[in-house]
Write an enzyme that holds these catalytic residues in place. Structure first.
Site, PDB file in Angstrom:
ATOM      1  N   HIS A  43      50.808 -54.768 -41.075  1.00 42.86           N
ATOM      2  CA  HIS A  43      50.514 -53.420 -40.591  1.00 42.86           C
ATOM      3  C   HIS A  43      49.433 -53.504 -39.509  1.00 42.86           C
ATOM      4  O   HIS A  43      48.889 -54.573 -39.235  1.00 42.86           O
ATOM      5  CB  HIS A  43      50.056 -52.500 -41.739  1.00 42.86           C
ATOM      6  CG  HIS A  43      48.770 -52.918 -42.370  1.00 42.86           C
ATOM      7  ND1 HIS A  43      48.699 -53.867 -43.378  1.00 42.86           N
ATOM      8  CD2 HIS A  43      47.492 -52.533 -42.143  1.00 42.86           C
ATOM      9  CE1 HIS A  43      47.437 -54.035 -43.746  1.00 42.86           C
ATOM     10  NE2 HIS A  43      46.679 -53.238 -42.994  1.00 42.86           N
ATOM     11  N   ASP A  45      45.786 -51.727 -38.186  1.00 38.02           N
ATOM     12  CA  ASP A  45      44.668 -50.884 -38.616  1.00 38.02           C
ATOM     13  C   ASP A  45      44.012 -50.235 -37.390  1.00 38.02           C
ATOM     14  O   ASP A  45      43.453 -50.930 -36.524  1.00 38.02           O
ATOM     15  CB  ASP A  45      43.624 -51.725 -39.373  1.00 38.02           C
ATOM     16  CG  ASP A  45      44.125 -52.176 -40.738  1.00 38.02           C
ATOM     17  OD1 ASP A  45      44.674 -51.322 -41.454  1.00 38.02           O
ATOM     18  OD2 ASP A  45      43.959 -53.361 -41.063  1.00 38.02           O
ATOM     19  N   LYS A 223      38.039 -41.262  -2.282  1.00 39.16           N
ATOM     20  CA  LYS A 223      36.754 -41.957  -2.193  1.00 39.16           C
ATOM     21  C   LYS A 223      36.212 -42.020  -3.614  1.00 39.16           C
ATOM     22  O   LYS A 223      35.906 -40.995  -4.218  1.00 39.16           O
ATOM     23  CB  LYS A 223      35.783 -41.224  -1.278  1.00 39.16           C
ATOM     24  CG  LYS A 223      34.451 -41.962  -1.142  1.00 39.16           C
ATOM     25  CD  LYS A 223      33.470 -41.193  -0.285  1.00 39.16           C
ATOM     26  CE  LYS A 223      32.170 -41.980  -0.133  1.00 39.16           C
ATOM     27  NZ  LYS A 223      31.528 -42.278  -1.426  1.00 39.16           N
ATOM     28  N   PHE A 557      -1.749 -46.535  17.662  1.00 44.12           N
ATOM     29  CA  PHE A 557      -1.408 -45.647  16.557  1.00 44.12           C
ATOM     30  C   PHE A 557      -2.235 -44.379  16.674  1.00 44.12           C
ATOM     31  O   PHE A 557      -3.432 -44.434  16.982  1.00 44.12           O
ATOM     32  CB  PHE A 557      -1.705 -46.310  15.207  1.00 44.12           C
ATOM     33  CG  PHE A 557      -0.564 -47.120  14.679  1.00 44.12           C
ATOM     34  CD1 PHE A 557       0.511 -46.513  14.060  1.00 44.12           C
ATOM     35  CD2 PHE A 557      -0.557 -48.496  14.814  1.00 44.12           C
ATOM     36  CE1 PHE A 557       1.571 -47.262  13.566  1.00 44.12           C
ATOM     37  CE2 PHE A 557       0.491 -49.249  14.330  1.00 44.12           C
ATOM     38  CZ  PHE A 557       1.560 -48.638  13.712  1.00 44.12           C
ATOM     39  N   HIS A 605       5.800 -43.287  11.408  1.00 45.75           N
ATOM     40  CA  HIS A 605       5.351 -43.838  10.124  1.00 45.75           C
ATOM     41  C   HIS A 605       4.991 -42.673   9.202  1.00 45.75           C
ATOM     42  O   HIS A 605       4.306 -41.733   9.617  1.00 45.75           O
ATOM     43  CB  HIS A 605       4.146 -44.752  10.330  1.00 45.75           C
ATOM     44  CG  HIS A 605       4.466 -45.973  11.138  1.00 45.75           C
ATOM     45  ND1 HIS A 605       4.540 -47.228  10.594  1.00 45.75           N
ATOM     46  CD2 HIS A 605       4.756 -46.119  12.462  1.00 45.75           C
ATOM     47  CE1 HIS A 605       4.843 -48.104  11.542  1.00 45.75           C
ATOM     48  NE2 HIS A 605       4.979 -47.453  12.692  1.00 45.75           N
ATOM     49  N   SER A 658      13.335 -53.331   7.831  1.00 45.06           N
ATOM     50  CA  SER A 658      12.175 -52.748   8.497  1.00 45.06           C
ATOM     51  C   SER A 658      12.368 -52.649  10.003  1.00 45.06           C
ATOM     52  O   SER A 658      11.658 -51.901  10.682  1.00 45.06           O
ATOM     53  CB  SER A 658      10.930 -53.594   8.198  1.00 45.06           C
ATOM     54  OG  SER A 658      11.005 -54.842   8.870  1.00 45.06           O
ATOM     55  N   ARG A 730      11.857 -49.318  16.451  1.00 48.71           N
ATOM     56  CA  ARG A 730      10.673 -50.161  16.402  1.00 48.71           C
ATOM     57  C   ARG A 730      10.295 -50.590  17.811  1.00 48.71           C
ATOM     58  O   ARG A 730      11.175 -50.872  18.645  1.00 48.71           O
ATOM     59  CB  ARG A 730      10.900 -51.404  15.535  1.00 48.71           C
ATOM     60  CG  ARG A 730      11.281 -51.129  14.087  1.00 48.71           C
ATOM     61  CD  ARG A 730      10.320 -50.195  13.362  1.00 48.71           C
ATOM     62  NE  ARG A 730       8.948 -50.609  13.378  1.00 48.71           N
ATOM     63  CZ  ARG A 730       8.368 -51.360  12.449  1.00 48.71           C
ATOM     64  NH1 ARG A 730       9.076 -51.784  11.415  1.00 48.71           N
ATOM     65  NH2 ARG A 730       7.082 -51.654  12.523  1.00 48.71           N
ATOM     66  N   ALA A 731       9.030 -50.656  18.078  1.00 54.71           N
ATOM     67  CA  ALA A 731       8.533 -51.072  19.401  1.00 54.71           C
ATOM     68  C   ALA A 731       8.567 -52.588  19.486  1.00 54.71           C
ATOM     69  O   ALA A 731       7.538 -53.264  19.574  1.00 54.71           O
ATOM     70  CB  ALA A 731       7.135 -50.520  19.620  1.00 54.71           C
TER      71      ALA A 731
END
Length: 790
Positions: A43, A45, A223, A557, A605, A658, A730-731
């Site tokens: 059988h 289960d 998606k 800065f 920043h 970065s 970025r510089a």
């Protein structure tokens, strides 16, 4: 909690190999198994996890996929959860003597309240097994003797009428052993594919767009909200590779038996791993990974079959081969085909979005398979709009800002259901008008039930105002994701945002030589990038790196804006450490960004907190800053290790190149902890990383200490410190962009300045999906302390 007394009373655990322990309830989903039991009578289960035990029925002739068959299922004593995967031989003379084979394993899902179904004697449920799938009925029969007889009946669905599973499967689903092998206690002989197993290949990626594809040349697929994975089949067993090629077979071990059933010598399949057993969403998938399942695999491409490379074949041929490969598998099983939607693109998108989907992937049908991002595959996401009742506001600490966010609810079942908050989409005039309308509606009690931690400090109002909201989706917790305020429902259609009016002077001034980028060109980039930047940039104090004369001139800065700055660049007074107020710039819109560019700004920043709660950071940043002699591969590896370390502490993160030398690993935070806590915690993480690998990492800024190592810069996490903002140029030579990337994608990237301005705009946030904000709870901090102590 059901009683295991009958199970324990019937067994002598000194003689039988059956488990005595209770076992552990599943952390996610309800587990199921079916054991083939060669006892006095053969059988099957049936075991269903419920309230800490396994509800059990002995199905005398085994399950049938024919809805006309009614198989007798005798209810037996509840079994412990540890019995779920039991396989072995019960000695003669003991209860249930005979050999037990684990015939099927998976998860089950009640289709109606299970407690009510069990009480009334009619349980409707769905199986997500490796062999048994689809919907079923268990129906209790009238009781005529001591036996509790039920009928197991297949519901007529896609899985109904398939080949008889009893005749088809005669070995263990776990070990591949027959009854004879189990009785002889022979070692597992798992089925293996015989061909040479292929390796990972670069995956094909879709380009995000708002443009719908031509259905004459493309078809559309869902998606999926899952985890991209390639499955390699061949000698040695299935392997599961992430998008970046990492072997995550162990994390998705729950899928391996289903993958073994795919009939071939070898293959390389592309698809998506999703949360299985009727569960939905990426957050649920993350929970499933932590819990070890359940998983499903949705296949949508076939790159190799039995040693034959298919990547140069058109999509239509690859799909036909994939359909043929998977045709013998159980329908609605753990491995499934991605459905294809033919017809006009607008109809396909409307169908998916209308049913709560994420969007569609449009695929060019005659194109070969090529790794990397192209326009052969296009990704069109759903955006939804709806009306929601405003039920309160959360105060802002910023002068002149009447509130930080609005609490929303929807009408449901004769009452209101809390749907979360919206904190964007307002200008000053809109906020002032809303504040005036809400003031007379203030009430003492909440009109809706909501978790206390989510609505701390809420001012409740009568739900008389209805807002139009644009949002991406509704989360599993019933919250609107990426909600944006459009206006009040009775105001008519929302007004279009006017084009920016900031004038850029000296637009032909050259800022970058190679590639040539003028001040006007830089402004045009930032105009286009503003929608990508503002979710992270808006409302934060800024430090600006200005190059008024380009790369060849002076650079400096500027924290505190002076006279002559355009009005679009907004100013806020913030007290310094000594209590002296100083001016800081912030932006709320594209005009503010362009105003900064007009003043010669190249880099933006950002603070780790927003101006309405400057004492509560909402992001924690780890800047992996390598020594000059180290290649990017070392930094890339470090970022992945730091991600895993944070995950071990219960924190999810996202990655950003970065644009300089390193990678930023960013943890979104709920605004519950102050700067001191976040700073100390980030320092502890950096120290833990350095302790684990002192030859590769340092937590100290000193250049001497950094020789040959990577500095895990945790100092970004103190009040007033800044980090480069997403999508800031970025510089540096080449005008690279600080760009978010997915963890899978990071493994293929060769430098921190990999993306130009054009590439950054094309990819946008791509498949980067920053996790929701998390709490630095006492448990998380304790986990870090324990790791440091160890």
């Amino acid at each position: 909690m059901a009683d295991l007394g009958a199970y324990l009373d019937k067994r002598d655990f000194g003689a039988t190999p059956e488990p005595q322990a209770d076992g552990t309830p599943s952390a996610l989903g309800l587990r199921y198994s079916m054991q083939n039991h060669d006892a006095t009578r053969l059988h099957w289960d049936l075991r269903l996890e419920w309230e800490g035990v396994l509800l059990s029925w002995a199905v005398t002739r085994g399950p049938s996929l024919d809805p006309a068959d009614k198989r007798l299922a005798v209810r037996t004593e509840d079994h412990p959860l540890s019995y779920l995967t039991f396989e072995g031989t019960i000695p003669k003379g003991h209860y249930g003597a005979g050999t037990v084979m684990l015939w099927d394993l998976g998860w089950w899902q009640p289709l109606e309240p299970a407690a009510r179904g069990l009480a009334k004697g009619h349980l409707k449920f769905r199986l997500h097994g490796r062999r048994m799938t689809g919907d079923w009925n268990l129906i209790r029969m009238a009781r005529r003797d001591k036996r509790d007889n039920w009928l197991l009946v297949k519901i007529d669905d896609e899985a109904a009428g398939q080949r008889d599973p009893v005749a088809r499967y005669r070995t263990s689903v776990a070990s591949g052993r027959s009854f004879a092998a189990i009785r002889a206690d022979k070692a597992a002989c798992l089925p293996d594919h015989s061909g040479t197993r292929p390796g990972h290949r670069p995956v094909q990626l879709a380009t995000l767009t708002d443009d719908l594809a031509d259905h004459a040349t493309h078809w559309h697929e869902l998606k999926l909200d899952g985890y991209r994975a390639q499955v390699a089949l061949g000698a040695g067993g299935p392997r599961v590779f992430t998008r970046a090629g990492h072997d995550w077979t162990d994390r998705f071990a729950d899928l391996i038996p289903a993958l073994r059933d795919i009939p071939c010598a070898s293959a390389l399949i592309d698809g998506e791993i999703v949360a299985g057993a009727g569960l939905q969403g990426f957050g649920t998938l993350q929970d499933a990974i932590a819990a070890g399942g359940p998983f499903g695999y949705v296949a949508f491409d076939l790159l190799q079959l039995d040693g034959r490379d298919l990547t140069d074949h058109p999509l239509t041929e690859r799909r036909a081969a994939l359909e043929g490969l998977l045709r013998p598998l159980p329908p609605m099983g753990a491995v499934a085909l991605s459905p294809v939607i033919h017809g006009p693109a607008d109809e396909a998108l409307a169908l998916i979005c209308g049913n709560g989907g994420e969007g569609v992937i449009a695929k060019r049908t005659d194109a070969p398979y090529r790794g990397g991002r192209s326009r052969d595959w296009l990704k069109i996401k759903c955006r939804r709009q709806g009306t929601f009742r405003i039920v309160g506001w959360q105060a802002s600490t910023s002068r002149g800002r009447p509130f930080a966010s609005l609490a929303l609810a929807c009408d449901r079942d004769g009452g209101l259901a809390y749907m979360g908050k919206v904190g964007t989409g307002f200008d000053q005039d809109t906020m002032a008008d809303l504040a005036r309308r809400m003031e007379p509606l203030v009430r003492r009690d909440a009109p809706v039930k909501a978790p206390r931690r989510e609505v701390a400090g809420m001012t409740w109002i009568d739900p008389d105002l209805t807002a139009r909201i644009d949002y991406a989706e509704t989360t599993a917790q019933g919250r609107l994701r990426h909600a944006v305020y459009l206006g009040l429902h009775d105001e008519g259609p929302p007004m279009r945002t006017p084009a920016p009016t900031v004038a850029i002077s000296s637009g032909d001034r050259v800022i970058f030589d190679k590639p040539r980028l003028t001040k006007a060109g830089l402004a045009e980039y930032y105009r286009a990038a503003a929608p990508l930047m503002l979710p992270e940039l808006a409302g934060r104090p800024l430090s600006l790196l200005r190059l008024p004369d380009g790369m060849a001139g002076e650079r400096f800065f500027q924290k505190h804006p002076g006279k002559g700055f355009p009005a679009a660049l907004k100013i806020q007074q913030i007290a310094d450490k000594d209590g002296t107020p100083s001016s800081y710039a912030y932006v709320t819109d594209v005009e503010g960004i362009l105003g900064a560019v007009q003043m010669g700004t190249v880099e933006f920043h950002i603070w780790g907190a927003r101006r309405d709660r400057l004492d509560r950071p909402d992001r924690m940043v780890f800047d992996l800053d390598p020594d000059e002699g180290l290649g990017f591969a070392a930094t890339r590896r470090a970022a992945l290790e730091l991600r895993d370390g944070l995950s071990g502490l219960g924190l999810r993160s996202w990655a950003m190149l970065s644009g300089g030398k390193g990678v930023h690993v960013i943890v979104p935070l709920r605004r519950t902890a102050g700067w001191d806590t976040v700073k100390l915690f980030s320092r502890g993480v950096a120290m833990l990383t350095a302790q684990a690998h002192p030859d590769r990492f340092t937590a100290e800024m000193s250049k001497a200490k950094r020789k040959g190592r990577i500095f895990v810069d945790w100092l970004r996490n103190e009040r007033g410190a800044t980090a480069i903002g997403p999508f800031s140029v970025r510089a540096r030579p080449g005008a690279p962009v600080a760009c978010p990337v997915s963890w899978d994608e990071l493994g293929r990237i060769r430098k921190a300045g990999a993306f130009s301005t054009a590439q950054a705009l094309e990819r946008g946030w791509a498949d980067t999906d920053p996790p929701p904000a998390q709490t630095l709870s006492a448990a998380v901090i304790a986990a870090l302390d324990a790791a440091l102590t160890a």
